[in-house]
Scaffold this motif. Structure first.
Motif, PDB file in Angstrom:
ATOM      1  N   ASP A  50       0.807  -1.219   0.000  1.00 47.30           N
ATOM      2  CA  ASP A  50       0.000   0.000   0.000  1.00 47.30           C
ATOM      3  C   ASP A  50       0.842   1.272   0.000  1.00 47.30           C
ATOM      4  N   ALA A  51       2.072   1.185   0.445  1.00 46.89           N
ATOM      5  CA  ALA A  51       2.895   2.379   0.625  1.00 46.89           C
ATOM      6  C   ALA A  51       3.198   3.054  -0.705  1.00 46.89           C
ATOM      7  N   ALA A  52       3.284   4.379  -0.678  1.00 44.80           N
ATOM      8  CA  ALA A  52       3.645   5.152  -1.865  1.00 44.80           C
ATOM      9  C   ALA A  52       5.093   4.854  -2.256  1.00 44.80           C
ATOM     10  N   PRO A  53       5.480   5.212  -3.480  1.00 43.81           N
ATOM     11  CA  PRO A  53       6.875   5.001  -3.895  1.00 43.81           C
ATOM     12  C   PRO A  53       7.857   5.631  -2.908  1.00 43.81           C
ATOM     13  N   GLN A  54       8.910   4.882  -2.581  1.00 49.33           N
ATOM     14  CA  GLN A  54       9.902   5.325  -1.611  1.00 49.33           C
ATOM     15  C   GLN A  54      11.261   5.484  -2.292  1.00 49.33           C
ATOM     16  N   PRO A  55      12.096   6.417  -1.828  1.00 51.13           N
ATOM     17  CA  PRO A  55      13.451   6.515  -2.360  1.00 51.13           C
ATOM     18  C   PRO A  55      14.172   5.168  -2.275  1.00 51.13           C
ATOM     19  N   GLY A  56      14.786   4.786  -3.365  1.00 52.26           N
ATOM     20  CA  GLY A  56      15.465   3.495  -3.427  1.00 52.26           C
ATOM     21  C   GLY A  56      14.654   2.407  -4.098  1.00 52.26           C
ATOM     22  N   ASP A  57      13.365   2.637  -4.286  1.00 55.82           N
ATOM     23  CA  ASP A  57      12.521   1.641  -4.972  1.00 55.82           C
ATOM     24  C   ASP A  57      12.963   1.461  -6.416  1.00 55.82           C
ATOM     25  N   PHE A  58      12.916   0.229  -6.878  1.00 53.72           N
ATOM     26  CA  PHE A  58      13.052  -0.048  -8.303  1.00 53.72           C
ATOM     27  C   PHE A  58      11.683   0.097  -8.951  1.00 53.72           C
ATOM     28  N   LEU A  59      11.627  -0.042 -10.269  1.00 57.98           N
ATOM     29  CA  LEU A  59      10.370   0.026 -10.996  1.00 57.98           C
ATOM     30  C   LEU A  59      10.208  -1.225 -11.837  1.00 57.98           C
ATOM     31  N   THR A  60       8.961  -1.672 -11.983  1.00 57.65           N
ATOM     32  CA  THR A  60       8.681  -2.825 -12.828  1.00 57.65           C
ATOM     33  C   THR A  60       7.400  -2.561 -13.612  1.00 57.65           C
ATOM     34  N   TRP A  61       7.103  -3.464 -14.547  1.00 57.70           N
ATOM     35  CA  TRP A  61       5.929  -3.313 -15.393  1.00 57.70           C
ATOM     36  C   TRP A  61       4.649  -3.383 -14.564  1.00 57.70           C
ATOM     37  N   GLN A  62       3.655  -2.619 -14.971  1.00 55.16           N
ATOM     38  CA  GLN A  62       2.358  -2.713 -14.304  1.00 55.16           C
ATOM     39  C   GLN A  62       1.679  -4.034 -14.633  1.00 55.16           C
ATOM     40  N   ALA A  63       1.777  -4.479 -15.887  1.00 58.00           N
ATOM     41  CA  ALA A  63       1.128  -5.716 -16.315  1.00 58.00           C
ATOM     42  C   ALA A  63       1.708  -6.901 -15.545  1.00 58.00           C
ATOM     43  N   LYS A  64       0.835  -7.700 -14.917  1.00 56.10           N
ATOM     44  CA  LYS A  64       1.302  -8.818 -14.101  1.00 56.10           C
ATOM     45  C   LYS A  64       2.083  -9.838 -14.914  1.00 56.10           C
ATOM     46  N   SER A  65       1.758  -9.977 -16.177  1.00 54.05           N
ATOM     47  CA  SER A  65       2.447 -10.956 -17.022  1.00 54.05           C
ATOM     48  C   SER A  65       3.905 -10.577 -17.276  1.00 54.05           C
ATOM     49  N   LYS A  66       4.258  -9.301 -17.067  1.00 51.47           N
ATOM     50  CA  LYS A  66       5.624  -8.840 -17.322  1.00 51.47           C
ATOM     51  C   LYS A  66       6.399  -8.533 -16.052  1.00 51.47           C
ATOM     52  N   ARG A  67       5.733  -8.563 -14.918  1.00 47.96           N
ATOM     53  CA  ARG A  67       6.391  -8.158 -13.682  1.00 47.96           C
ATOM     54  C   ARG A  67       7.564  -9.055 -13.334  1.00 47.96           C
ATOM     55  N   GLY A  68       8.505  -8.447 -12.640  1.00 51.13           N
ATOM     56  CA  GLY A  68       9.673  -9.193 -12.191  1.00 51.13           C
ATOM     57  C   GLY A  68      10.933  -8.406 -12.497  1.00 51.13           C
ATOM     58  N   PRO A  69      11.288  -8.300 -13.790  1.00 50.48           N
ATOM     59  CA  PRO A  69      12.499  -7.549 -14.124  1.00 50.48           C
ATOM     60  C   PRO A  69      12.357  -6.071 -13.761  1.00 50.48           C
ATOM     61  N   HIS A  70      13.449  -5.489 -13.298  1.00 52.11           N
ATOM     62  CA  HIS A  70      13.459  -4.059 -13.024  1.00 52.11           C
ATOM     63  C   HIS A  70      13.617  -3.311 -14.344  1.00 52.11           C
ATOM     64  N   LEU A  71      12.893  -2.215 -14.486  1.00 53.85           N
ATOM     65  CA  LEU A  71      12.955  -1.436 -15.715  1.00 53.85           C
ATOM     66  C   LEU A  71      14.292  -0.707 -15.814  1.00 53.85           C
ATOM     67  N   THR A  72      14.794  -0.643 -17.035  1.00 52.12           N
ATOM     68  CA  THR A  72      16.048   0.047 -17.304  1.00 52.12           C
ATOM     69  C   THR A  72      15.814   1.130 -18.351  1.00 52.12           C
ATOM     70  N   LEU A  73      16.835   1.913 -18.579  1.00 53.57           N
ATOM     71  CA  LEU A  73      16.765   2.965 -19.594  1.00 53.57           C
ATOM     72  C   LEU A  73      16.405   2.383 -20.950  1.00 53.57           C
ATOM     73  N   ASP A  74      16.921   1.216 -21.251  1.00 50.23           N
ATOM     74  CA  ASP A  74      16.711   0.605 -22.563  1.00 50.23           C
ATOM     75  C   ASP A  74      15.283   0.110 -22.780  1.00 50.23           C
ATOM     76  N   ASP A  75      14.493   0.018 -21.727  1.00 41.85           N
ATOM     77  CA  ASP A  75      13.106  -0.442 -21.875  1.00 41.85           C
ATOM     78  C   ASP A  75      12.187   0.642 -22.425  1.00 41.85           C
ATOM     79  N   LEU A  76      12.683   1.872 -22.504  1.00 43.29           N
ATOM     80  CA  LEU A  76      11.854   2.973 -22.977  1.00 43.29           C
ATOM     81  C   LEU A  76      12.379   3.527 -24.304  1.00 43.29           C
ATOM     82  N   LYS A  77      11.490   3.627 -25.280  1.00 44.89           N
ATOM     83  CA  LYS A  77      11.850   4.207 -26.571  1.00 44.89           C
ATOM     84  C   LYS A  77      11.652   5.725 -26.525  1.00 44.89           C
ATOM     85  N   MET A  78      12.481   6.424 -27.243  1.00 41.20           N
ATOM     86  CA  MET A  78      12.426   7.877 -27.250  1.00 41.20           C
ATOM     87  C   MET A  78      11.075   8.385 -27.756  1.00 41.20           C
TER      88      MET A  78
END
Length: 203
Positions: A50-78
């Motif tokens: 329930d907690a809001a995003p905290q400093p130090g948190d990683f980010l992952t996909w919202q879709a449950k089928s993709k969750r797990g890997p932490h998002l990186t710069l390369d996961d986003l297209k310009m």
């Protein structure tokens, strides 16, 4: 009379049986109480989710089928449509999906397009904002790549991704709360500070 005599024989004639019966009853009551009461671990897990995003948190996909890997710069297209992500507690690996207000929009933009404050909060051009419109807390799911603006489909409020999520037009009351980011040594996107403002609708 026979019933009374039988009760006396059960309780008094054999004290060991009586003690065993009482002990068993107490154990059964304790077991029932434990089953009805949430465990401490479960309650702690809910608090993390329930907690809001905290400093130090990683980010992952919202879709449950993709969750797990932490998002990186390369996961986003310009300049592509926003990617909706969720924060991940680094200590437990728990995804903070207990509140829809934890949904985060990520967009990768040219650093030269960002104003000074937005650039300082970005991770090499990746900007992050709350995905909840500041009007009625609808999900901001549309993107205008030509103007670099997020568009809320509910009432068409528009927000400038290059300038701190500032309100451009529409009935929304204020800018989108921004979420400062940084990159880890492995190129993973990491929350650097809490949201800059209250998340959700209303003034």
């Amino acid at each position: 009379m026979r019933d009374k005599e039988f009760a006396c024989r059960c309780c008094n004639a054999n004290p060991d049986n009586r003690r065993g019966f009482i002990a068993g009853a107490v154990a059964a009551l304790v077991a029932v109480g434990s089953a009805l009461r949430p465990s401490t671990a479960l309650a702690a897990g809910d608090a993390i989710r329930d907690a809001a995003p905290q400093p130090g948190d990683f980010l992952t996909w919202q879709a449950k089928s993709k969750r797990g890997p932490h998002l990186t710069l390369d996961d986003l297209k310009m300049n592509a449509r926003q990617l909706v992500a969720l924060p991940v507690d680094p200590a437990s690996g728990t995804v903070r999906d207990g509140s829809r207000f934890n949904q985060i929009m990520l967009t990768r933009l040219d650093t030269g397009e960002l104003d000074e404050a937005t650039l300082a909060r970005s991770a090499e051009g990746v900007v992050a904002y709350s995905a909840m419109c500041t009007h009625d807390a609808c999900p901001v799911s549309s993107w205008d790549g030509d103007t670099r603006q997020y568009v809320c489909p509910c009432h068409q409020s528009r927000f400038d991704a290059t300038a701190g999520g500032n309100l451009v037009s529409g009935p929304a009351y204020r800018p989108l709360p921004a979420l400062p980011l940084r990159l880890s040594g492995n190129g993973e996107l990491v929350v650097d500070a809490p949201f800059t403002a209250r998340v959700g609708g209303g003034r």
